[in-house]
Every structure is written in C-alpha cells, then in structure tokens.
Motif scaffolding. Structure first.
Motif, PDB file in Angstrom:
ATOM      1  N   MET A  39     -22.202  21.919  12.958  1.00 35.64           N
ATOM      2  CA  MET A  39     -22.845  21.262  11.822  1.00 35.64           C
ATOM      3  C   MET A  39     -22.511  21.936  10.498  1.00 35.64           C
ATOM      4  N   THR A  40     -22.225  23.229  10.539  1.00 39.93           N
ATOM      5  CA  THR A  40     -21.958  23.983   9.306  1.00 39.93           C
ATOM      6  C   THR A  40     -20.473  24.344   9.155  1.00 39.93           C
ATOM      7  N   ASP A  41     -19.630  23.642   9.900  1.00 42.09           N
ATOM      8  CA  ASP A  41     -18.174  23.836   9.796  1.00 42.09           C
ATOM      9  C   ASP A  41     -17.735  25.271  10.041  1.00 42.09           C
ATOM     10  N   GLN A  42     -18.356  25.916  11.029  1.00 43.07           N
ATOM     11  CA  GLN A  42     -17.991  27.292  11.365  1.00 43.07           C
ATOM     12  C   GLN A  42     -17.484  27.446  12.798  1.00 43.07           C
ATOM     13  N   ILE A  43     -17.369  26.354  13.525  1.00 40.01           N
ATOM     14  CA  ILE A  43     -17.081  26.464  14.949  1.00 40.01           C
ATOM     15  C   ILE A  43     -15.623  26.809  15.234  1.00 40.01           C
ATOM     16  N   GLU A  44     -14.745  26.533  14.274  1.00 42.70           N
ATOM     17  CA  GLU A  44     -13.319  26.768  14.524  1.00 42.70           C
ATOM     18  C   GLU A  44     -13.012  28.227  14.852  1.00 42.70           C
ATOM     19  N   GLN A  45     -13.816  29.156  14.303  1.00 41.23           N
ATOM     20  CA  GLN A  45     -13.574  30.574  14.592  1.00 41.23           C
ATOM     21  C   GLN A  45     -13.719  30.865  16.080  1.00 41.23           C
ATOM     22  N   GLN A  77      -7.458  31.670  22.776  1.00 43.40           N
ATOM     23  CA  GLN A  77      -6.747  32.894  23.132  1.00 43.40           C
ATOM     24  C   GLN A  77      -7.199  33.411  24.493  1.00 43.40           C
ATOM     25  N   TYR A  78      -8.491  33.350  24.752  1.00 39.58           N
ATOM     26  CA  TYR A  78      -9.048  33.753  26.052  1.00 39.58           C
ATOM     27  C   TYR A  78      -8.456  32.919  27.185  1.00 39.58           C
ATOM     28  N   GLN A  79      -8.287  31.606  26.945  1.00 39.97           N
ATOM     29  CA  GLN A  79      -7.690  30.747  27.964  1.00 39.97           C
ATOM     30  C   GLN A  79      -6.236  31.125  28.240  1.00 39.97           C
TER      31      GLN A  79
END
Length: 274
Positions: A137-143, A150-152
């Motif tokens: 909702m706050t446009d911070q999920i991309e981090q 990378q984990y995958q």
C-alpha cells in the motif's frame, strides 16, 4: 492398492508446508499437489473449498488412489463438505496449520495461540500477511521482492508466492497514516510474534520476522497498545510425518489424529468444532 499391499496416496497441500513435505517425502513416490496459501483469506472460505474440490476431482480423474491426504487444518470450515468419488479422504483433526508445524496437536500449554501471530518458512514465503500488504500500500514492497528473488536464486527449493500487486493499484494512493490505520485494525489483538524454527529457515526468514515484529510493535505502541513479544519456537515434523504415513499408525492413534472419510461422503466437521 499397489502390488505388495502398499496404499496409493496423493497429498493436496497448502503451500505453507512446501519445504517440510518435500523434505519428508524425499525420493519416495508420493505425489504432492500444492495450492496457494491465500485461499482461506476470504472469510467464508468458499474459494478455498472450491479450489481444493477441483484439485480432488483432477487427481481422481488422472489416477486411482486409495487415499487423498489433505495437508490442511479445518481452516474455519474451509474443508467442510469436501468429497471424493473413489478414494478415502484424510484430514488432520486440528483447527489450523500451526499444530502441524509445531508437531503437536494441542499447543495451548506453550503459547496463547489466539493472540500469537505465527510465522514459518512457508508462511513467510507464501502468505500475503499484513506487513506485506502495508508495504504494498505504501509502495515499499519492492525491496523485499528483490531480496526474495535473490534468495530463490540461492535456494533451488524455495517457493515464493507474493500477493497479487494488481489488487493494490487503487489503494496505493493511500497515505501512510491510512495504511497504518488499516494495519492496526488487523493486528491490534496480537501479543506475540512466534517464528517456528524446524531447521528449514534461511537468514532471510529471521530478518523478515524481526522486521515484521518491529513494524507491528511500533504501530501498536503508537496507537495506545502494548509492546509485542517476539519468540523463536522449536518446530517438529513429527505430526506431518504421521499425516503422510497415517496408514502405518495403530488404529487408536490414527483415529485420535485424523478424520478419514470414505468416498462419496461429504467431510463433516461439526463434532470437532469447539
């Protein structure tokens, strides 16, 4: 039944158990069909029931099985009424997935489960929890998407399911205060974050759990609530192992732990719901 008396079984599972089940089955020929964790996010569980039933119908159309095992809890009635045509249906007698991850049927002596937000590898990898929703909702999920990608790459077994970001196209215009208010209403009853550690966690899971704890605690305190406890809890694969190999248990333990419903009879939970 296969030659030699070995039962033919297939598992239909919530993806929250993906790593545990893959490790438990190993090289054994047990087919596992995973469904998305978020199916029970809709309050009336209709989507969950419909998709599990569709998967049951699909696997029965492909092959004759003696048993279809559901790696689900009762999930607020989400498995009520499921039915097979030929196989018997096996479901653990637990209200949700947490006892299966902790390895014990009754967990109330250890933690107040009603006020504890449980996390595990599968929950972090596959669920659309409130922290992820807030970040979207706050446009911070991309981090976090970048970190999990990378984990995958580093763990070939990793299964990551992110919430459908398209559903946030409208509400991404919410300001931070509104997003926090929505999150607070979802989280205000919790007193603890518990990370279930059953030797399947990577560093990213500890990092995510701790940052989620910090996020929730901050919201609770700023809205007049109390501090949020954090605990890492030792899990166990014993209950899930018994589910996979329930046919090897004695009759008493099998009936205590699992509800086995014959073909053409709807799964009924009424006497188990308390």
């Amino acid at each position: 039944m296969e030659e030699g008396g070995k039962m033919k079984k297939v598992v239909i599972s919530c993806s929250v158990f993906y790593k545990e089940l893959l490790d438990l089955t190993g090289d054994e020929q047990i087919t596992i069909e995973f469904l998305p964790q978020g199916l029970h996010d809709i309050p009336d569980c209709s989507k969950m029931k419909d998709q599990i039933q569709a998967k049951i119908d699909q696997v029965e159309a492909q092959k004759d099985y003696d048993y279809i095992i559901l790696a689900y809890g009762f999930c607020s009635g989400g498995v009520e009424g499921l039915q097979t045509e030929k196989a018997s249906l096996v479901v653990p007698i637990v209200h949700d997935c947490i006892p299966l991850l902790l390895g014990q049927k009754d967990i109330k002596d250890d933690l107040d489960s009603n006020r504890t937000f449980y996390l595990s590898r599968g929950w972090i990898d596959c669920s659309g929890d409130t922290y992820k929703h807030y970040l979207a909702m706050t446009d911070q999920i991309e981090q976090w998407i970048d970190r999990f990608e990378q984990y995958q790459k580093e763990d070939e077994d990793a299964l990551v399911e992110w919430p459908d970001l398209d559903q946030y196209n409208i509400i991404r215009s919410y300001d931070q205060d509104t997003a926090e208010y929505i999150s607070y209403q979802c989280l205000k009853g919790y007193q603890m974050i518990a990370l279930i550690d059953n030797d399947k966690l990577a560093p990213i899971h500890y990092q995510y759990a701790q940052q989620m704890h910090n996020f929730i605690e901050d919201i609770l305190i700023r809205n007049g609530g109390q501090k949020l406890d954090y605990k890492e809890v030792e899990g166990s694969l014993e209950f899930l192992k018994k589910l996979l190999y329930f046919d090897q248990l004695d009759k008493t333990e099998r009936e205590e732990l699992f509800l086995i419903t014959p073909s053409k009879k709807p799964l009924q939970l009424e006497k188990y719901i308390i």
